[in-house]
Structures are given as C-alpha cells and as structure tokens.
Design a protein around this motif. Structure first.
Motif, short mmCIF file in Angstrom:
data_model
loop_
_atom_site.label_atom_id
_atom_site.label_comp_id
_atom_site.label_asym_id
_atom_site.label_seq_id
_atom_site.Cartn_x
_atom_site.Cartn_y
_atom_site.Cartn_z
N TYR A 167 0.81 -1.22 0.00
CA TYR A 167 0.00 0.00 0.00
C TYR A 167 0.84 1.27 0.00
N GLY A 168 2.16 1.13 -0.05
CA GLY A 168 3.01 2.29 -0.20
C GLY A 168 3.30 2.54 -1.66
N ALA A 225 -5.07 -8.75 -4.43
CA ALA A 225 -5.19 -7.37 -3.98
C ALA A 225 -6.61 -7.00 -3.60
N VAL A 269 -20.61 3.33 -4.53
CA VAL A 269 -19.73 4.50 -4.59
C VAL A 269 -19.19 4.84 -3.20
N ALA A 270 -20.07 4.86 -2.22
CA ALA A 270 -19.63 5.18 -0.86
C ALA A 270 -18.64 4.13 -0.36
N VAL A 276 -16.54 2.19 -2.11
CA VAL A 276 -15.20 2.32 -2.72
C VAL A 276 -14.44 3.47 -2.07
N GLY A 277 -15.15 4.55 -1.81
CA GLY A 277 -14.51 5.67 -1.12
C GLY A 277 -14.06 5.27 0.27
N TRP A 291 -13.35 2.40 1.36
CA TRP A 291 -12.23 1.45 1.23
C TRP A 291 -10.91 2.21 1.14
N ALA A 292 -10.85 3.19 0.27
CA ALA A 292 -9.62 3.97 0.12
C ALA A 292 -9.33 4.76 1.39
N GLN A 293 -10.36 5.30 1.99
CA GLN A 293 -10.15 6.14 3.18
C GLN A 293 -9.68 5.30 4.37
N PHE A 318 -7.69 2.77 4.22
CA PHE A 318 -6.26 2.57 4.09
C PHE A 318 -5.50 3.88 4.24
N GLY A 319 -6.16 5.00 4.03
CA GLY A 319 -5.52 6.27 4.33
C GLY A 319 -5.23 6.40 5.81
N LEU A 320 -6.19 6.02 6.63
CA LEU A 320 -5.99 6.06 8.08
C LEU A 320 -4.83 5.16 8.48
N PHE A 374 -1.33 6.49 7.17
CA PHE A 374 -0.80 7.63 7.92
C PHE A 374 -0.20 7.16 9.23
N LEU A 403 -16.98 5.82 8.98
CA LEU A 403 -16.87 5.36 7.59
C LEU A 403 -17.96 4.32 7.30
N SER A 423 5.68 4.82 0.92
CA SER A 423 6.55 4.23 1.93
C SER A 423 7.74 5.14 2.16
N ALA A 449 -6.26 12.29 7.08
CA ALA A 449 -5.68 11.01 6.68
C ALA A 449 -6.51 10.37 5.57
N GLN A 450 -7.83 10.47 5.69
CA GLN A 450 -8.69 9.82 4.71
C GLN A 450 -8.59 10.49 3.35
N GLY A 501 -5.77 9.07 1.73
CA GLY A 501 -6.07 7.70 1.34
C GLY A 501 -6.70 7.66 -0.04
N LEU A 502 -7.63 8.57 -0.28
CA LEU A 502 -8.27 8.64 -1.59
C LEU A 502 -7.24 8.94 -2.67
N PHE A 510 -4.68 5.95 -3.23
CA PHE A 510 -5.24 4.82 -3.98
C PHE A 510 -5.28 5.13 -5.46
N PHE A 558 -1.45 5.39 -6.73
CA PHE A 558 -0.72 4.12 -6.66
C PHE A 558 -1.40 3.00 -7.44
N LEU A 607 -15.77 10.83 -8.24
CA LEU A 607 -15.79 10.04 -7.01
C LEU A 607 -15.03 10.77 -5.90
N ARG A 651 -17.03 13.68 -4.50
CA ARG A 651 -18.12 13.24 -3.65
C ARG A 651 -17.59 12.84 -2.27
#
Lengths: 239, 239
Positions: free
Chosen positions: A117-118, A134, A184-185, A187-188, A190-192, A194-196, A199, A223, B119, B191-192, B195-196, B199, B202, B215, B218
């Motif tokens: 995820y880096g 993945a 849609v929510a 997928v967002g 999901w990305a957010q 991994f943002g947490l 970080f 979330l 990373s 952080a989130q 994350g968006l 993703f 990357f 997306l 939103r």
DNA sequence: TCGAAAGCAAGAGCAGTGCTCTCGTTTCTG
DNA sequence: CAGAAACGAGAGCACTGCTCTTGCTTTCGA
C-alpha cells in the motif's frame, strides 16, 4: 492437479519457499529497498546466480512477496468475520472488526504493508498476478455490506446525476445487488480506511496522535455509517 | 541575514540548486528507487565524488527533495484558498477546492507524491527538517475549518468519553479555539483525504474506477461534512 | 599584502549490487 | 539407457554509494 512428480519438484518447492522466507525476513528487518538477492542467497548458503533459477529477477521476487502480503492481509480481514457457529454482532461492529484486523496486521508487518500500500517499487504498473489477491480485503467489505443490505437494509447514500452512470457501472462490476450509491460510498470508504492506516504506519501521526486505536475506531465507525450501515443510535462513536 | 558573501557562496547555491533540479528530473522520470547520485553528477558534467560536497549522502539528497515536495504540495493547497479580494464561496466548496488542488498536484507529480506519502524510503524515521513543511496541508485544512467555525459555526461531531482526553490534548496542540470533536474529525479526514489520493496515484483504482474526479469530489465533500462543515442542503454531493 | 586555511573538483579505489554466461553434474524421461 | 532438461558453482560485467588522496583556487585574517 498438484501432484508432486519427484524429488526434483519437491526440492524446487522447498527451495522456492526458503527463498521467500529469507526474503520476507530481510524485508521485515530492513525494508524493500535494502532487500538484496545476494544477501538472500548468502544466507541460504547458495551462490547468487543459483537463485535466478527460481526467480528471474529481483522484481519477480518482490512481486511474489507482494502477492503473499496481499493474501496475508486478506486472510486477516476474512478471519475477523464471524465464524460459522458464532453469534454475529451488529453490522457496524463487524465492519469495525474487519478494519481493526487489517490495521493490526499492518502494525505487525509494517514493511509488508508498505510493500503493497506504499509506493509501488518494482515497475510502475502492478503485474497481473497481483490483482486477484489485492482485492480480497475489498471483497470482504463488499460482502459485509451486502449481507447487511439483504438482512436489514441500508441508509442508501444519495447520488448526483453526473455520478450515476459511473456508479451503475461500478455496481455492475462489484456487486450488482447493491444500490449504486452504496457502491460509490463503499469504494470511497475502502480507500479512506487505508488512508488512516497508512498515515499511522508511515509516521504521519508521530508527535500528533497518541490514542491511535481510539481515533481509528471512531473514524472507521463513521466510515461504516457513510456507506449506509445502520447504527441503531443516530450518531456517536461505538467501540 | 541571507547576504551572499562572494562568488564561492553564490556558486555553491547555484550548484546545489542544479543538483536538486537534475535529481528531481530523474525522480519524475524513474522514481526514487532509480535515482542515482552518479547519474545526477554525470548529467551535470561533474564527477560523482564532487557531489558529496553538497549532499553528504544519497539519503540527504532525498530528504532535501522530500522537503521541497512537502513545500510544493503545501503551496498548492494554500493557492486554492480564496485570494485577498476574491469573493469566497461557501466553506464546503473551499474545502473541496483545497482537496482537489492537492489531488491535482499529486497527479502532476506522482513520484514526488510517492516520495512523501508513500513508503518512507530513506531511514524509517523522518528527519526533523521535514516535520514543518509536512504539516502545511494540514494547517490549511485546520485554518479553513477554524474560519468556518468562527464565521458560521459547525455541526460539532460528538465525542465518546474515552476519546475526550486525547481529543482535548490534540485540540490544545493544533487549534485550541476549535471544539475537540472537530479536531478529532479533522485529523481523521486529513488522513482519509490522502487515502483517496494515494489509492488513485498508486493504481489501486485501476480497472475499477473510471470517473475518478467525480468520485473524489463526492468523497471529499462528505469528508467535509464529517468534520462539521455546514452544507446548506442536508445531504448529497456538491461540486 | 601575503600566506595559511578552507573550499573545491578530479581521480582512483573499495565493497556491494543485479544480472549473464559458461561449465560440469545430477535428475528426469522417452 | 541415452538424450534432454534442470541445477549449482564460478567468473565476470556494468553499475551503485561512498571514501580517500591529490592538486588547485578562493577566501580571510595577521
């Protein structure tokens, strides 16, 4: 299908596994940048050129480690779901449990997490082999939300007109029985999620956030709500 | 204070800048892993050992690039705020504008983005020099929310009892005039947001999401709401 | 003003890397 | 059983980050 033909094939499997194990050890110790084929070979008592019989290049070894890491984190996420026979908790709690399982795995394997995820280290485009593993964590989240939707419904997030075609396309790809707004929510989220985690793992919270698990749980709970998971209470952070 | 003493000092500044420029060029072309001191020196017509007069090691060069990148993305975020003389739009729109500015910068400089939000490549702990520039984007978000809070108030997100002490500590550190609940939500949203972006940069959205800007907008709009930014309307994605 | 000191570029060199090629040896297979 | 395929070992190439020494140039203080 996977019958082992003879001593040679058996040896090949063992050596391949030994190489990956040693590489994973060096990865955990020093990070992907410091992983050296020669050092792996040295530690295994073989000469470096022999290693190329098993992995055509350093990038291919890394790719194998990437696939394994995706599988490991996916398995961790799946293991956080209620097992057959358990009495499952409410859906928001399950959502948080999956997220926490991913976070725990990341904290336990920071360099492997960074690998997947880096920044993408090898080429720039992920090899085809990685796309399946993945998506395992994503599939867990989708499955969880789908189950909640079928069992007790969801607060479907609204969609703008311009987003609707894309939302319907994604829904058809990912979960055609879920409302497009939820997809849609999701997928967002999901990305957010991994943002947490990123970080925290990558040190962006250093000297800033102390009670990281509490903050994580609160954000992840929120979330879950944003994807439509029904909470019982109308607001607040659960645990 | 910053008077240039003579030809020697002037030359030093110029050469240092030339090295960073060339390094940034190679970074943009091939990524941090492929950045080579010798190649930089070669391109500049100097011998590799001469370069060590300017940067004690490859990691120090990378650190300098990291600082510059943090500054660049911070500047991009600040530039998205309404300038003096503009008639500023509503706060949620400003929030989305800042997020889109960061995303646009990341799309234009993917390798530099990976350097700072991927990373951590050099050691494992970020050098002290990076913490200041690293917080510029965060400061923009804090400033924006503070302004909104003072001007028209916020829907303060609720806090659990166990999170309150940490929330108050963070609020004292970051923005003592903001309610602790807002600060907690804000750090999570920060952080989130990345994350968006991560993703997308990357490649995690490859073969999955097409209308990425829609997306993103939103999700970011929703993120603004989660920190308490008042929307006018009660729900939905604006632009 | 002039000489010591500091800054500088260049080159050689060291240890390490990924990767290729060749050469005997071992194992499998038709 | 003979040919083919797989294998480990070794030498070698081009490259890397980095150090050390050698002269030259600029700077600065007595």
């Amino acid at each position: 299908m996977s019958t082992i033909r003879g001593a040679r094939e058996r040896a090949r499997i063992e050596v391949t596994a030994a190489i990956k194990d040693e590489a994973r050890k060096q990865l955990a110790a020093e990070g992907a940048a410091k992983l050296s084929l020669r050092a792996v070979a040295r530690e295994l008592g073989m000469v470096s050129s022999a290693l190329y019989r098993y992995f055509p290049s350093r990038d291919d070894l890394l790719t194998a480690l990437i696939v394994d890491s995706y599988d490991a984190v996916g398995e961790a996420a799946e293991a956080a779901l209620p097992k057959a026979g358990d009495t499952p908790g409410p859906y928001p709690a399950r959502w948080v449990a999956v997220a926490c399982a991913v976070r725990d795995w990341a904290l336990a394997h920071p360099h492997e997490y960074a690998l997947i995820y880096g920044s993408p280290v090898p080429g720039y485009t992920a090899p085809q082999d990685t796309v399946g593993p993945a998506s395992r964590v994503g599939l867990v989240l989708i499955g969880l939300v789908r189950e909640a939707y079928l069992a007790e419904g969801l607060a479907v997030p609204p969609l703008t007109a311009e987003l609707r075609p894309e939302a319907e396309r994604m829904a058809a790809d990912l979960a055609d029985d879920l409302p497009p707004g939820v997809v849609v929510a999701l997928v967002g989220a999901w990305a957010q999620l991994f943002g947490l985690i990123s970080f925290e793992i990558f040190g962006q919270f250093d000297r800033l956030v102390e009670a990281r698990e509490l903050l994580f749980r609160r954000a992840v709970h929120e979330l879950g709500r944003s994807t439509g998971l029904l909470d019982g209470r109308s607001a607040g952070a659960g645990r």
